[in-house]
Scaffold this active site. Structure first.
Site, mmCIF file in Angstrom:
data_model
loop_
_atom_site.group_PDB
_atom_site.id
_atom_site.type_symbol
_atom_site.label_atom_id
_atom_site.label_comp_id
_atom_site.label_asym_id
_atom_site.label_seq_id
_atom_site.Cartn_x
_atom_site.Cartn_y
_atom_site.Cartn_z
ATOM 1 N N GLU A 197 4.163 -2.777 5.753
ATOM 2 C CA GLU A 197 5.384 -2.074 5.325
ATOM 3 C C GLU A 197 6.586 -3.029 5.309
ATOM 4 O O GLU A 197 6.763 -3.821 6.240
ATOM 5 C CB GLU A 197 5.660 -0.928 6.306
ATOM 6 N N LYS A 206 7.727 6.492 0.371
ATOM 7 C CA LYS A 206 7.418 7.030 1.700
ATOM 8 C C LYS A 206 7.866 8.478 1.768
ATOM 9 O O LYS A 206 9.052 8.774 1.586
ATOM 10 C CB LYS A 206 8.148 6.168 2.730
ATOM 11 N N CYS A 242 3.558 4.366 6.472
ATOM 12 C CA CYS A 242 3.930 4.451 7.901
ATOM 13 C C CYS A 242 3.949 5.858 8.502
ATOM 14 O O CYS A 242 2.903 6.400 8.821
ATOM 15 C CB CYS A 242 5.264 3.752 8.129
#
Lengths: 384, 384
Positions: free
Chosen positions: A119, A196, A233
C-alpha cells in the site's frame, strides 16, 4: 526477544518442534502442505546480493478432463522505505522505484505473471503525522503519473501485470486525494484503478484526514492471467468487501496493507485467509516492513507522549487458498519477494465441494441488511 | 503421530518452544495473553474423577467510569457419545443426558452463567449414513421434548442459561425436522429457538437429506447475562450469517458444531475468530470429539470404499474475543469443559477503537447484494 527482532513464526516452529509433531502443527496452522517452488539459481543469487528474502510455493489443483490447468505465478513485494523520511520527495520516490525495480527483476526471473506492491508503496506511511506537507506531494495521477509510467515500463519489459497502490491525486475531480491501486496490464496499458473502500480512524491510522471512502465499488480486472481485485488495507477487516469482489468474479484478491504489530498482528493471519475460504478464491496479504521515523513528533490519540515513529511494520506477507491452506509468511523484519504458483482451477474445485455461493442465501441477506440500515430498524431480540 | 492422537497445538508448542520465543509465538497466534481463571479445587477434582478436561481463562476489559464491568462466565462442553450407536435410542439419549449433567455440575461449581452444548448433542452425528431409522427418532419438540425439559431442570437448578442444540421435530408444521438450538433462560423458561441457517452438502455432511435451511432468521436472545445468538455449525463458513447476528446486537455468538479433521481443521481456528474481530463480539466455537462407528456401512461420495466411521471429531473448542485474542483450545481427543470469564464491556471498547460498524458502508452492500442476486446481474469486470 523484542517483537521487532522476532523473525518469523515459521522459523521458530521449524527450529524447535520435532519432525513428527511438526507436521501436525503445520497441518493445523497452515492446512495442506505446499510444495516449494523451484526457483532459478540466478534469482536466488540475485535476491541474496540485493539483500532481500525470496520464497516460492506451489498451490496445486486436481487435473480436470475439460479444462487445462490455469497456472499463474503471483509475486508479492514487501519492503522498507529506502531514504529517510525527510529526504527530498522526488529522491524518496526515485529510490523506492529503483529498489522495487530490482525486486521485480528477480520476480521476472522467477516467471511471475502478476505482481503486487505494498500500500502507498512510493512513500513512507506518513498519515500518522496528520501534516500536509510534504506528504501530499507524494500524490500522483493514477493514469499519467510518474509512478504509473514507471509501472507501465516494468509491465511491458517483463510481460507482467503490475498492481501499484499509490496515493492518488485526481485532477479531473477537483484535485482530490485517494488511496488507490492502479492495475497495469502486461501489455503496458493502464487497465484501470480501484480505490480503498474502507478508511480507518484507529490509532495512528487516521487516514480520513487525507482521503475519503473510495467510490469505485468492487471492480474486478480481467487480465490475461486471471480475474483480479484489490482490497486495500483496512478493507480486510470488512468481510462484505471481500465478498463483493468475490461476487464480481475475482479469482485472486490482493490486500496491499500497512499495519503495525501492536495494533493488528494477531488478526493478520486470520482475515485474508478467512476471505479466501469464504469466497472460494485466492487472497494475497502484503504488509510493509521496518520502522519509519519522522522529523516532527506526533501523538497517537492514546494518551502517550509524543514520539517520532509509530511502531514496527511486521511484513509477514502471505498467500491463502480457498481450501484453507496458506503459504508461510515472509519475514517480519526484512524486505522480501514471495512467489507463488497458483492453479486457478482450485477455486471452482473448492466451490463445487463446499458450495458457499449456493448455500449462502444472499437474497435473504440483501433484504435483512436493507432493513438494518433503516432509521426505524428494530433489532430482532427475543426477551423473556 | 496419527492425527487422532495429537492432543493439542498448545501443548506441543508449550513443550518445545523456549520461553523467550514462546511469548512471541503465543502473541502472534493467540493475541493478548489471557489470565488463567482460578477454579475451585472441588471442580478440578470432580473433572478429573469424571475424566474430562477443565480449563479456564479470563478476557478482561478496561474499567469505565459510567458502566460497571459486565462480567459473565460462559461454559462450552465438548464430549464423545457415551453408548454405541446401535444401543436403543432412549438409552443413548439418557446416557448423554447423564454425562452432560455431570459436566454441567462442574460448570456450576465454576460459577458458569451461560452454558452451550455441541450440535445435535443428544445423538451420534449420524447424518452421514443417509438412513432414516433410527436417527429421526432422536428428533424432539424444541418446546416440550424430553431434552428441553431436562435442560429446564438444569437451568433452574444451577441458575444458568442453557443453549441446547438438538434435532428438532416440529409437530405444529407437519412434523418437519430441523437442526435447532433451544435457548433456556436461567429461570427455567424456554426463551425460544433458533435454527441452522446454512445446511451443508459436503462430504459426509449431506444434512439436507434430513432438514432444510432454517426459517428463524437472525434472532438474538436477551438473557440476564447478556445478548446471545447461536450460529449453528456450517453457518460459520458464511460471514454474512455472523454479521446479521451482530447487527441484531449479539454480544456472544455460539457456534455449536460437528466437524472432522480431514475436512475442516485448518479452517477451525480462523472462522469463528474472524467473526469475533469483524463483528466486535465474542464467539464460542464448540466441536464434538472422538470417532463414531455405525452398524451399517456407508459411502462418502469421494470414490472411496464403504466404511463405518467418517473420521475423527477433533474437539478444539475455543472462545475468541473482539480484540483478536482467543483462548487456547480444549483437547483434540478428550471430553472437556472450557470456562471463560468475559467482560462484555470489551465489545463496545473495541468497537469504539476500530469502528467497523461505522466504516462498514452497509447501505452500499445492501444495494450491491440486491443487484447481485438478480437474474440479469452483470459482474463488474474491467477488460482491456
Amino acid at each position: 526477544m523484542s517483537s521487532s527482532q522476532f523473525e518469523s513464526l515459521e522459523k521458530t516452529l521449524g527450529t524447535y518442534v520435532p519432525e513428527g509433531e511438526l507436521s501436525e502443527v503445520r497441518r493445523i496452522l497452515y492446512g495442506k502442505e505446499l510444495k516449494s517452488l523451484e526457483l532459478p539459481q540466478a534469482a536466488v543469487d540475485s535476491a541474496s546480493e540485493r539483500d532481500f528474502e525470496l520464497k516460492g510455493y506451489v498451490f496445486e489443483a486436481a487435473q480436470e478432463q475439460l479444462r487445462a490447468a490455469r497456472v499463474v505465478r503471483v509475486g508479492l513485494i514487501q519492503n522498507k522505505i529506502v531514504l529517510p523520511t525527510d529526504a527530498p520527495v522526488l529522491d524518496q520516490i526515485t529510490a523506492l522505484h529503483k529498489r522495487v525495480a530490482d525486486m521485480v527483476e528477480v520476480a521476472a526471473m522467477c516467471g511471475v505473471n502478476i505482481i503486487c506492491f505494498q500500500e502507498a508503496w512510493t512513500m513512507p506511511f506518513a498519515f500518522c503525522t496528520r501534516e500536509r506537507e510534504p506528504w501530499t506531494e507524494f500524490a500522483e495521477s493514477a493514469e499519467e503519473g510518474y509512478t504509473t509510467r514507471f509501472c507501465q515500463e516494468l509491465a511491458k519489459k517483463h510481460n507482467m501485470v503490475v498492481v501499484s497502490p499509490i496515493l492518488e491525486r485526481d485532477e479531473i475531480h477537483g484535485g482530490t486525494l485517494w488511496n488507490t491501486a492502479v492495475v497495469v496490464s502486461n501489455s503496458g496499458k493502464v487497465l484501470g484503478k480501484t480505490r480503498k473502500n474502507h478508511i480507518p480512524r484507529v490509532g495512528d491510522f487516521n487516514e480520513s484526514s487525507y482521503y475519503m471512502e473510495g467510490n469505485t465499488g468492487h471492480r474486478v480486472f480481467q487480465t490475461q492471467f486471471g480475474k483480479i481485485a484489490v482490497n486495500i488495507c483496512y478493507g480486510r477487516h470488512h468481510p462484505l468487501n471481500w465478498f463483493m469482489y468475490g461476487l464480481n468474479g475475482a479469482e485472486i484478491i490482493f490486500n496491499p496493507s500497512a499495519t503495525v504489530g501492536a495494533l493488528s498482528e494477531p488478526m493478520w493471519s486470520i482475515e485474508a485467509r478467512n476471505a479466501a475460504i469464504a469466497n472460494h478464491c485466492f487472497t494475497c496479504a502484503i504488509n510493509r516492513v521496518g520502522t519509519e521515523h519522522f522529523k516532527n513528533e506526533f501523538t497517537s490519540g492514546d494518551g502517550k507522549k509524543a514520539h517520532r515513529d509509530f511502531g514496527h511494520f511486521y511484513g509477514s506477507s502471505y498467500v491463502a487458498a480457498p481450501d484453507g491452506s496458506r503459504s508461510p509468511g515472509l519475514s517480519r523484519t526484512q524486505d522480501g519477494l514471495l512467489v507463488t504458483e497458483l492453479d486457478l482451477n482450485l477455486n471452482r474445485q473448492i466451490a463445487d465441494k463446499w458450495n458457499f455461493k449456493m448455500t449462502g442465501r444472499f437474497d435473504m441477506y440483501a433484504e435483512e441488511i436493507a432493513e438494518a440500515v433503516q432509521h426505524e430498524f428494530q433489532p430482532n431480540i427475543i426477551k423473556e
